[in-house]
Design a protein around this motif. Structure first.
Motif, short mmCIF file in Angstrom:
data_model
loop_
_atom_site.label_atom_id
_atom_site.label_comp_id
_atom_site.label_asym_id
_atom_site.label_seq_id
_atom_site.Cartn_x
_atom_site.Cartn_y
_atom_site.Cartn_z
N LEU A 199 -52.91 112.65 -104.29
CA LEU A 199 -53.81 112.76 -105.43
C LEU A 199 -53.85 111.40 -106.15
O LEU A 199 -53.05 111.11 -107.02
CB LEU A 199 -53.33 113.87 -106.38
N LEU A 203 -59.37 110.09 -107.27
CA LEU A 203 -59.67 111.48 -106.97
C LEU A 203 -59.52 112.37 -108.21
O LEU A 203 -60.33 113.27 -108.45
CB LEU A 203 -58.77 111.99 -105.85
N ARG A 204 -58.46 112.14 -109.00
CA ARG A 204 -58.24 112.94 -110.21
C ARG A 204 -59.40 112.76 -111.20
O ARG A 204 -59.88 113.75 -111.80
CB ARG A 204 -56.91 112.55 -110.85
N ALA A 236 -60.03 117.88 -105.61
CA ALA A 236 -59.61 116.65 -104.92
C ALA A 236 -59.47 116.87 -103.42
O ALA A 236 -59.76 115.97 -102.61
CB ALA A 236 -58.30 116.15 -105.52
#
Length: 326
Positions: A199, A203-204, A236
């Motif tokens: 992650l 992506l977050r 994600a």
């Protein structure tokens, strides 16, 4: 009507002698002139019976002999269902208040005989055995004066009517226990929310923006900050599998149930169930290399089989002229 009852209780409460307790129930005891039932505290305050079983036990005890107290009869009288009433009757049977046996009548018909005992403990100690009725001592008849002695005459007791023979209970046949399947099939374990392999901050950030903007495409999907934080790994995982943000929004906002009671649960379910597979890589898309298979040929000299791309002589026949020349 409720106001009249309240005023009556207020007047009755004012007439109680002595100081009243600061909390708890206060009893207003008015004698019953008729139509009442005496119930023991061992049933009304039973520590192992459910409230439904206690209520049904008190109701059965208040009924006259011969009343119908089957499951269907009680279900038609009260708001509880047949399953709950059947469980309460089994509780009363387990503690000795109720007994249900199958007996055969004189005409051959099988019926269920229901017996309710108001004091099971006394029945176990022999309290149900009736005491014998004492006979009246016979009176002596005075003899006339002419006789030297009076002879007592004993009165014969009146013959008691012989009781009618009770039908002999037919014992039930013993059968092995039958396992009845539950009405509802066991639910499968819920799949966990998908998570990416890593992650990353990018992506977050993208996943948080997609989740926060869902209410712009579907006004029902209003998520809290905690819901967005919990669902970020699922979005994600979609982004990691090269899913376009518009594809994710379309999967989460189309054909929503009306009205959606739990938006976060709907989003989590769709992120889990509709997760696309990862895109195939270059190795998976490369064409399969076919292995070249050399066919079998028959030798023109010795007629043996050998592998070659064209007809001719085998290795042995090709080496023979060389060996002969040498």
């Amino acid at each position: 009507m409720a106001t009249q009852h309240h005023n009556a209780l207020t007047h009755a409460l004012a007439g109680l002698p002595g100081p009243l307790p600061p909390s708890g129930v206060i009893h207003i005891a008015i004698p019953h002139p008729g139509r009442f039932t005496i119930v023991g505290n061992h049933l009304a305050q039973h520590t192992e019976l459910s409230l439904t079983a206690i209520g049904i036990g008190v109701h059965i005890q208040s009924l006259p002999t011969g009343s119908e107290v089957g499951i269907k009869a009680l279900a038609s009288r009260f708001t509880e269902g047949e399953t709950r009433i059947a469980a309460a009757l089994r509780e009363l049977e387990a503690h000795g208040y109720l007994s249900r046996t199958r007996v055969r009548l004189a005409n051959g018909r099988l019926v269920t005989r229901t017996v309710f005992c108001n004091q099971p403990g006394a029945a176990l100690r022999g309290g149900m055995v009736a005491a014998p009725v004492p006979l009246v001592a016979p009176a002596a008849v005075p003899a006339p004066l002419v006789t030297p002695a009076a002879v007592p005459v004993v009165a014969a007791p009146a013959p008691s009517p012989s009781p009618s023979p009770e039908p002999t209970p037919v014992p039930e046949e013993s059968h092995p226990p039958v396992r009845v399947p539950s009405r509802t099939a066991p639910k499968a374990a819920r799949r966990p929310l998908p998570r990416p392999r890593e992650l990353t901050p990018e992506l977050r950030q993208t996943a948080s923006a997609i989740l926060a903007g869902l209410r712009s495409h579907a006004k029902e999907l209003v998520l809290s900050e905690d819901d967005v934080e919990a669902l970020v790994p699922g979005v994600a995982a979609w982004l990691e599998r090269d899913a376009h943000p518009d594809t994710i929004r379309h999967a989460l906002t189309t054909e929503l149930p009306q009205p959606p009671k739990h938006p976060a649960k709907i989003v989590k379910h769709r992120l889990t169930v509709l997760l696309p597979p990862p895109l195939p890589g270059a190795q998976e898309l490369a064409p399969v290399r076919r292995t070249l298979v050399i066919p079998l040929q028959n030798c023109d000299g010795c007629d043996r089989a050998f592998r070659a791309t064209a007809p001719g002589h085998c290795r042995g026949c090709r080496n023979e002229p060389t060996a002969t020349a040498a």
